[in-house]
Design a protein around this motif. Structure first.
Motif, PDB file in Angstrom:
ATOM      1  N   UNK A 392       1.017   5.171  10.998  1.00 48.16           N
ATOM      2  CA  UNK A 392       1.846   3.960  11.037  1.00 48.16           C
ATOM      3  C   UNK A 392       2.220   3.502   9.627  1.00 48.16           C
ATOM      4  N   UNK A 393       3.317   2.768   9.531  1.00 47.47           N
ATOM      5  CA  UNK A 393       3.775   2.260   8.242  1.00 47.47           C
ATOM      6  C   UNK A 393       2.761   1.245   7.688  1.00 47.47           C
ATOM      7  N   UNK A 394       2.506   1.345   6.390  1.00 51.41           N
ATOM      8  CA  UNK A 394       1.544   0.434   5.761  1.00 51.41           C
ATOM      9  C   UNK A 394       2.180  -0.932   5.538  1.00 51.41           C
ATOM     10  N   UNK A 395       1.429  -1.976   5.862  1.00 52.31           N
ATOM     11  CA  UNK A 395       1.872  -3.339   5.574  1.00 52.31           C
ATOM     12  C   UNK A 395       1.520  -3.739   4.142  1.00 52.31           C
ATOM     13  N   UNK A 396       0.400  -3.214   3.651  1.00 54.46           N
ATOM     14  CA  UNK A 396      -0.164  -3.597   2.368  1.00 54.46           C
ATOM     15  C   UNK A 396      -0.652  -2.330   1.678  1.00 54.46           C
ATOM     16  N   UNK A 397      -0.614  -2.310   0.355  1.00 55.26           N
ATOM     17  CA  UNK A 397      -1.201  -1.206  -0.402  1.00 55.26           C
ATOM     18  C   UNK A 397      -2.030  -1.780  -1.544  1.00 55.26           C
ATOM     19  N   UNK A 437      -9.241 -11.011   8.301  1.00 53.94           N
ATOM     20  CA  UNK A 437     -10.519 -11.449   7.725  1.00 53.94           C
ATOM     21  C   UNK A 437     -11.064 -10.389   6.768  1.00 53.94           C
ATOM     22  N   UNK A 438     -10.978  -9.108   7.132  1.00 50.73           N
ATOM     23  CA  UNK A 438     -11.458  -8.032   6.268  1.00 50.73           C
ATOM     24  C   UNK A 438     -10.609  -7.940   4.996  1.00 50.73           C
ATOM     25  N   UNK A 439      -9.306  -8.202   5.118  1.00 57.15           N
ATOM     26  CA  UNK A 439      -8.437  -8.172   3.936  1.00 57.15           C
ATOM     27  C   UNK A 439      -8.826  -9.289   2.976  1.00 57.15           C
ATOM     28  N   UNK A 494      -7.141 -13.118  12.343  1.00 55.20           N
ATOM     29  CA  UNK A 494      -7.407 -12.390  13.577  1.00 55.20           C
ATOM     30  C   UNK A 494      -6.456 -11.247  13.841  1.00 55.20           C
ATOM     31  N   UNK A 495      -5.414 -11.131  13.031  1.00 57.42           N
ATOM     32  CA  UNK A 495      -4.413 -10.085  13.243  1.00 57.42           C
ATOM     33  C   UNK A 495      -4.832  -8.817  12.506  1.00 57.42           C
ATOM     34  N   UNK A 496      -4.362  -7.629  12.993  1.00 61.29           N
ATOM     35  CA  UNK A 496      -4.658  -6.373  12.304  1.00 61.29           C
ATOM     36  C   UNK A 496      -3.467  -5.958  11.443  1.00 61.29           C
TER      37      UNK A 496
END
Length: 577
Positions: A392-397, A437-439, A494-496
């Motif tokens: 899948x396309x990355x949202x963040x790098x 949350x993990x980000x 809460x979002x992935x």
């Protein structure tokens, strides 16, 4: 021609104003400010200062730190040990005094030469300088002394350090360095202190290595809380042996150096100077004993004259030198050390000296920048990672600043050398699915260490603010994700999200460890690893024959009153190689 920049010093009780004559004949106006109570950033041009009243110099010391290459920096137009070798001879001829070098650590690693050709090449470079110091008339001979930096202990096995100690002709000092295990056979090569007669003056040296770097099985662990007590013990012993002047060679953080300079100066008035390393940018402090640090790769370095003032007290006259194309190189160094090393690198990397692209703006890749602040080079690389083809396309790098080892600021032609020095080991881009949350915890890990740590992240696809004055774990104050249908939007815990990251921080190693503490990345949903970052850079540069011009965009904001981690240097000189 650039004007000479002025400094004002207090060393230790004599006010020093700017010299009206520069080393190369440049003129300037005298300064009137008072001595700084905090570390100060060096000017870009030479700053030679007048001597204390009645100063009688006895010997000269050249100060180096954090040298990671055999050749020059900045596309050949700045720094480099060939210019240092020529400076030895010029200083000897001008001063007619003994000339010494102290090197404040970090030269074996993370050098590309050591990683790919073995530590012998960097050792040969320092051996050449030591031999140069030993030449000439007996009255002008000196030697080279080093303290090991944290990167001398970078490898898990003792073999590289043992080889370096066995083949070096220069002197190693380490008051808190005790080798053991596989390195026990060369432990005596690292002395706790030294008492030398330099120009007729008995000079005592102690040396401290960064405690956090002494973490391998072949060296005893050390505690930074013991820096002052160890130094006091060595200084007292040196005084008892007749030392008239005291010098410390350190590879510590500037805050620790300054604390030592104040504490130790009060107890040992003969302590004039701490020759510091570890920080890669030129700076100084005069609060207590003088503290100096130069740029990595000798882009800016220090030359200090030691002797006595009119009262007969030990005194020092410091001078900051910017090594440029105006400075001569040493033909013998180039013939014996640099050219053979360059030939080996060109054999190993066929494009080492070939153009692979253009930088239309200066690419900021100095270590003190990529490990502390947003940089245009970090933005360029993380943008490439986020845009890597695949699903899948990355949202963040993100990538950790410690991955980037170029430690330079480059504009104009980009050659294979820049690519190889940037990424000395594989860096495949991996995708991981994380919750918001993990980000946030990932970003907290990025900024919860000290200044200059390799864990600091360069980012794409988000912008965030943080404040180091807050407790670790709660320093991130805001996070926005970019690139969505509505532009910037607050991070939803809460979002992935799909995060692209280099494999070192995205996965666990064979021993189950997460790189730089990024367990939240390694424990996320692993979506696979793809193209190596080095290949992404090569392909992108080929697609852009007119060159790249990345910018900083306010992706990372440090709140509060942070120090100037990444001082903007002057416009670079015209490229030449």
């Amino acid at each position: 021609m650039r004007p000479l920049t002025c400094l004002v010093w207090m060393v230790p009780t004599v006010l020093l104003a700017c010299n009206p004559a520069a080393r190369r004949g440049r003129s300037h106006e005298p300064a009137t400010s008072t001595a700084p109570a905090a570390p100060r950033v060096c000017p870009e041009q030479d700053a030679r200062l007048p001597a204390p009243d009645g100063f009688a110099p006895a010997f000269v010391v050249l100060h180096l730190n954090d040298i990671y290459r055999v050749g020059p920096a900045r596309n050949g137009v700045a720094g480099g040990l060939s210019r240092v070798a020529a400076l030895i001879q010029r200083t000897r001829e001008e001063e007619r005094l003994p000339v010494y070098i102290v090197h404040s650590g970090d030269f074996l690693f993370p050098s590309l030469e050591s990683d790919r050709l073995g530590v012998e090449r960097m050792v040969a470079a320092l051996n050449f300088l030591h031999d140069r110091l030993q030449e000439g008339e007996p009255a002008t001979r000196g030697e080279l002394l080093v303290v090991p930096g944290n990167h001398e202990f970078e490898k898990k096995t003792a073999a590289p350090l043992v080889k370096a100690l066995e083949t070096s002709r220069f002197r190693w000092l380490g008051s808190n360095v005790k080798l053991r295990g596989d390195a026990a056979g060369v432990a005596q090569k690292v002395e706790p202190d030294a008492l030398l007669t330099m120009g007729g003056v008995k000079v005592g040296f102690f040396a401290l290595a960064l405690a956090e770097g002494l973490d391998k099985a072949y060296v005893e662990k050390a505690d930074r809380a013991n820096y002052a007590s160890l130094a006091h013990e060595r200084l007292s012993a040196l005084e008892a042996r007749g030392a008239e002047l005291l010098i410390g060679i350190t590879h510590l953080e500037m805050t620790d150096d300054m604390a030592l300079a104040r504490t130790l100066k009060a107890e040992h008035p003969r302590l004039l100077w701490l020759a510091g390393g570890h920080d890669h940018s030129c700076m100084y402090s005069t609060s207590g004993a003088l503290v100096t640090k130069g740029d990595s790769n000798a882009v800016r370095m220090w030359r200090l004259r030691f002797g006595r003032d009119a009262r007969g007290a030990p005194a020092v006259q410091p001078e900051m030198l910017a090594l440029t194309t105006e400075d001569a190189t040493d033909e013998a160094y180039d013939t014996q050390v640099w050219k053979p090393t360059l030939a080996q690198l060109e054999t190993l990397f066929p494009d080492f000296n070939n153009p692979i692209g253009q930088a239309r703006v200066p690419l900021e890749a100095r270590e003190q920048c990529v490990r502390n602040v947003e940089t245009n080079f970090g933005n360029y690389l993380t943008d490439l990672m986020r845009a890597e083809p695949g699903a899948p396309k990355a949202d963040i790098a993100v990538l950790n600043g410690g991955l980037l080892r170029l430690d330079d600021r480059v504009q104009g032609p980009l050659r294979g050398e820049h690519l190889e020095r940037t990424l000395g080991f594989p860096a495949p881009v991996c995708r991981v699915r994380l919750t918001g949350d993990a980000i946030r915890r990932m970003l907290e890990n990025s900024v919860s260490g000290g200044y200059g740590e390799g864990r600091f992240l360069q980012v794409s696809g988000l912008k965030y603010s943080f404040n180091r004055e807050r407790p670790p774990g709660s320093r991130v104050t805001s996070v926005q994700v970019l690139g969505g249908p509505q532009g910037a939007a607050p991070l939803e815990e809460g979002r992935s999200y799909v995060v692209a990251a280099n494999s070192f921080i995205a996965t666990r190693d064979k021993e189950g460890r997460a790189g730089d503490g990024y367990a939240m990345l390694a424990d996320g949903e692993q979506l696979g690893c793809g193209t190596d970052l080095k290949k992404l850079i090569q392909e992108d540069l080929q697609r852009r024959p007119r060159g790249i011009e990345p910018r900083t965009e306010g992706r990372i904001t440090e709140e509060g009153s942070p120090p100037a981690h990444c001082p903007a240097p002057e416009a670079p000189p015209a490229s030449s190689h």
